[in-house]
Design a protein around this motif. Structure first.
Motif, PDB file in Angstrom:
ATOM      1  N   SER A 183     110.211 -33.100 -28.345  1.00 35.84           N
ATOM      2  CA  SER A 183     108.906 -32.640 -27.854  1.00 35.84           C
ATOM      3  C   SER A 183     108.947 -31.154 -27.500  1.00 35.84           C
ATOM      4  O   SER A 183     107.930 -30.467 -27.586  1.00 35.84           O
ATOM      5  N   ARG A 184     110.154 -30.622 -27.134  1.00 36.62           N
ATOM      6  CA  ARG A 184     110.258 -29.176 -26.886  1.00 36.62           C
ATOM      7  C   ARG A 184     109.985 -28.398 -28.179  1.00 36.62           C
ATOM      8  O   ARG A 184     109.246 -27.414 -28.183  1.00 36.62           O
ATOM      9  N   ALA A 185     110.546 -28.870 -29.267  1.00 38.70           N
ATOM     10  CA  ALA A 185     110.347 -28.186 -30.555  1.00 38.70           C
ATOM     11  C   ALA A 185     108.865 -28.257 -30.950  1.00 38.70           C
ATOM     12  O   ALA A 185     108.262 -27.267 -31.375  1.00 38.70           O
ATOM     13  N   LEU A 186     108.315 -29.453 -30.801  1.00 39.14           N
ATOM     14  CA  LEU A 186     106.910 -29.620 -31.198  1.00 39.14           C
ATOM     15  C   LEU A 186     105.990 -28.740 -30.339  1.00 39.14           C
ATOM     16  O   LEU A 186     105.086 -28.076 -30.859  1.00 39.14           O
ATOM     17  N   CYS A 187     106.239 -28.714 -29.023  1.00 36.74           N
ATOM     18  CA  CYS A 187     105.347 -27.952 -28.132  1.00 36.74           C
ATOM     19  C   CYS A 187     105.487 -26.451 -28.364  1.00 36.74           C
ATOM     20  O   CYS A 187     104.506 -25.706 -28.221  1.00 36.74           O
ATOM     21  N   ALA A 188     106.703 -25.995 -28.733  1.00 35.19           N
ATOM     22  CA  ALA A 188     106.871 -24.568 -29.029  1.00 35.19           C
ATOM     23  C   ALA A 188     105.996 -24.202 -30.224  1.00 35.19           C
ATOM     24  O   ALA A 188     105.274 -23.192 -30.209  1.00 35.19           O
ATOM     25  N   GLY A 193      91.914 -26.423 -30.009  1.00 37.32           N
ATOM     26  CA  GLY A 193      91.749 -25.699 -28.746  1.00 37.32           C
ATOM     27  C   GLY A 193      92.665 -26.174 -27.635  1.00 37.32           C
ATOM     28  O   GLY A 193      92.688 -25.596 -26.546  1.00 37.32           O
ATOM     29  N   CYS A 194      93.428 -27.233 -27.883  1.00 37.02           N
ATOM     30  CA  CYS A 194      94.262 -27.865 -26.834  1.00 37.02           C
ATOM     31  C   CYS A 194      95.643 -27.243 -26.768  1.00 37.02           C
ATOM     32  O   CYS A 194      96.247 -26.987 -27.801  1.00 37.02           O
ATOM     33  N   ARG A 195      96.168 -27.070 -25.556  1.00 36.95           N
ATOM     34  CA  ARG A 195      97.586 -26.714 -25.410  1.00 36.95           C
ATOM     35  C   ARG A 195      98.139 -27.502 -24.220  1.00 36.95           C
ATOM     36  O   ARG A 195      97.394 -27.993 -23.361  1.00 36.95           O
ATOM     37  N   PRO A 196      99.483 -27.597 -24.176  1.00 42.55           N
ATOM     38  CA  PRO A 196     100.107 -28.381 -23.095  1.00 42.55           C
ATOM     39  C   PRO A 196      99.887 -27.723 -21.733  1.00 42.55           C
ATOM     40  O   PRO A 196     100.060 -26.512 -21.597  1.00 42.55           O
ATOM     41  N   ILE A 197      99.522 -28.519 -20.748  1.00 40.76           N
ATOM     42  CA  ILE A 197      99.360 -28.025 -19.368  1.00 40.76           C
ATOM     43  C   ILE A 197      99.960 -29.049 -18.406  1.00 40.76           C
ATOM     44  O   ILE A 197     100.264 -30.181 -18.810  1.00 40.76           O
ATOM     45  N   ASP A 198     100.106 -28.648 -17.144  1.00 46.80           N
ATOM     46  CA  ASP A 198     100.479 -29.594 -16.087  1.00 46.80           C
ATOM     47  C   ASP A 198      99.230 -29.829 -15.236  1.00 46.80           C
ATOM     48  O   ASP A 198      98.783 -28.922 -14.518  1.00 46.80           O
ATOM     49  N   PRO A 214     104.033 -35.080 -25.904  1.00 49.85           N
ATOM     50  CA  PRO A 214     104.023 -35.516 -24.510  1.00 49.85           C
ATOM     51  C   PRO A 214     102.619 -35.510 -23.917  1.00 49.85           C
ATOM     52  O   PRO A 214     101.880 -34.532 -24.065  1.00 49.85           O
ATOM     53  N   SER A 215     102.258 -36.594 -23.252  1.00 52.80           N
ATOM     54  CA  SER A 215     100.947 -36.702 -22.596  1.00 52.80           C
ATOM     55  C   SER A 215     101.163 -37.025 -21.125  1.00 52.80           C
ATOM     56  O   SER A 215     101.978 -37.879 -20.787  1.00 52.80           O
ATOM     57  N   GLN A 216     100.409 -36.338 -20.273  1.00 47.42           N
ATOM     58  CA  GLN A 216     100.493 -36.596 -18.835  1.00 47.42           C
ATOM     59  C   GLN A 216      99.282 -37.423 -18.400  1.00 47.42           C
ATOM     60  O   GLN A 216      98.152 -37.151 -18.820  1.00 47.42           O
ATOM     61  N   ILE A 217      99.560 -38.397 -17.567  1.00 49.52           N
ATOM     62  CA  ILE A 217      98.510 -39.289 -17.055  1.00 49.52           C
ATOM     63  C   ILE A 217      98.450 -39.080 -15.547  1.00 49.52           C
ATOM     64  O   ILE A 217      99.489 -39.084 -14.875  1.00 49.52           O
ATOM     65  N   VAL A 218      97.243 -38.897 -15.014  1.00 49.56           N
ATOM     66  CA  VAL A 218      97.113 -38.738 -13.565  1.00 49.56           C
ATOM     67  C   VAL A 218      95.912 -39.542 -13.080  1.00 49.56           C
ATOM     68  O   VAL A 218      94.835 -39.467 -13.685  1.00 49.56           O
ATOM     69  N   THR A 219      96.096 -40.284 -11.997  1.00 48.73           N
ATOM     70  CA  THR A 219      94.930 -40.780 -11.269  1.00 48.73           C
ATOM     71  C   THR A 219      94.994 -40.186  -9.864  1.00 48.73           C
ATOM     72  O   THR A 219      96.076 -40.026  -9.301  1.00 48.73           O
ATOM     73  N   ALA A 220      93.824 -39.831  -9.331  1.00 50.39           N
ATOM     74  CA  ALA A 220      93.783 -39.144  -8.043  1.00 50.39           C
ATOM     75  C   ALA A 220      92.470 -39.470  -7.341  1.00 50.39           C
ATOM     76  O   ALA A 220      91.483 -39.823  -7.983  1.00 50.39           O
ATOM     77  N   THR A 221      92.483 -39.328  -6.032  1.00 53.38           N
ATOM     78  CA  THR A 221      91.260 -39.535  -5.255  1.00 53.38           C
ATOM     79  C   THR A 221      90.925 -38.233  -4.527  1.00 53.38           C
ATOM     80  O   THR A 221      91.826 -37.459  -4.199  1.00 53.38           O
ATOM     81  N   PRO A 222      89.625 -38.002  -4.274  1.00 49.89           N
ATOM     82  CA  PRO A 222      89.262 -36.760  -3.568  1.00 49.89           C
ATOM     83  C   PRO A 222      89.788 -36.791  -2.137  1.00 49.89           C
ATOM     84  O   PRO A 222      89.653 -37.829  -1.480  1.00 49.89           O
TER      85      PRO A 222
END
Ligand SMILES: C[S@@+](CC[C@H](N)C(=O)[O-])C[C@H]1O[C@@H](n2cnc3c(N)ncnc32)[C@H](O)[C@@H]1O
Length: 220
Positions: A162-167, A182-187, A209-217
């Motif tokens: 995934s490092r090679a792919l993201c580079a 228009g998409c790029r990897p972010i945190d 790599p995909s990041q999943i987040v659930t959050a509450t205000p």
């Protein structure tokens, strides 16, 4: 963040052109979507709002398999073609589902405190940091006090492939963002000051790599 982000008008034009191919990306989005569904408790949701609904694939999945029969779905997108496609696809759900064309800037349509899930998959990686924060403020406005933010994004690499792919991906994004939608990897966590993170994990499928987040205000 910072550099080659598409402004929403440009993103709309790009997805008018390439959007119908979006469903082909299920091969790397599938595990991340499954993780989001496992952690977002959609079974108890009553009204879901989606920013950047694309082809409506997530909406169909939720309405068919996860939401209660009384629950409703509202999607918005900057691409006219995506809105037309998603509207056709969701027609069989009648007034449980609606999709609306937006300009991509705040305010988002919708009454304050009327949605218990605000979801957005593979959209925040397109946005400038400033627009991302403004749209998160909109999510906070639209969500009920016990509502939940549910995000998935392309993220930074965790494995050697995934490092090679993201580079390569970052390079393509800098040269011509439209080639990678228009998409790029972010945190995502970097954007979520003022939110209480309930769950986060990263899936890697086909080296993406995909990041999943659930959050509450957070109150205040
Ligand atoms: C990478 S696609 C993801 C589509 C869908 N969420 C999925 O996971 O298949 C990004 C989508 O976000 C839309 N989009 C981009 N910027 C947006 C904005 N500021 N507001 C609303 N939609 C936006 C695009 O038109 C496109 O449909």
């Amino acid at each position: 963040m910072g550099g080659a982000e598409l402004i929403p008008e440009q993103a709309g034009r790009v997805y008018d052109r390439i959007g119908r191919f979006q469903d082909w990306q299920r091969f790397y989005e599938g595990p991340a979507t499954a993780s989001l569904i496992a952690h977002a408790d959609f079974e108890h949701a009553q009204s879901v709002y989606e920013l950047g609904c694309g082809t409506g694939a997530m909406a169909v999945n939720l309405l068919d398999q996860h939401l209660a029969p009384s629950a409703t779905y509202t999607g918005v997108d900057v691409s006219n073609k995506m809105v037309q496609h998603a509207t056709r696809r969701l027609a069989r759900f009648g007034n449980r589902a609606s999709v609306q064309l937006v300009n991509g800037y705040p305010p988002l349509p919708g009454n304050a405190a009327t949605f218990d899930r605000f979801i957005s998959l593979y959209v925040f990686g397109l946005l400038t940091e400033s627009l991302a924060h403004d749209l998160l403020d909109q999510a906070r406005r639209l969500l009920t006090s016990n509502g939940r933010l549910c995000l998935v994004s392309l993220t930074h690499p965790t494995t050697r492939p995934s490092r090679a792919l993201c580079a390569a991906w970052n390079q393509a994004w800098r040269l011509s963002p439209a080639t990678v939608g228009g998409c790029r990897p972010i945190d995502l966590i970097d954007l979520l000051d003022g939110w209480h993170i309930e769950h986060t994990d990263t899936t890697v499928a086909w080296a993406v790599p995909s990041q999943i987040v659930t959050a509450t205000p957070q109150a205040g």
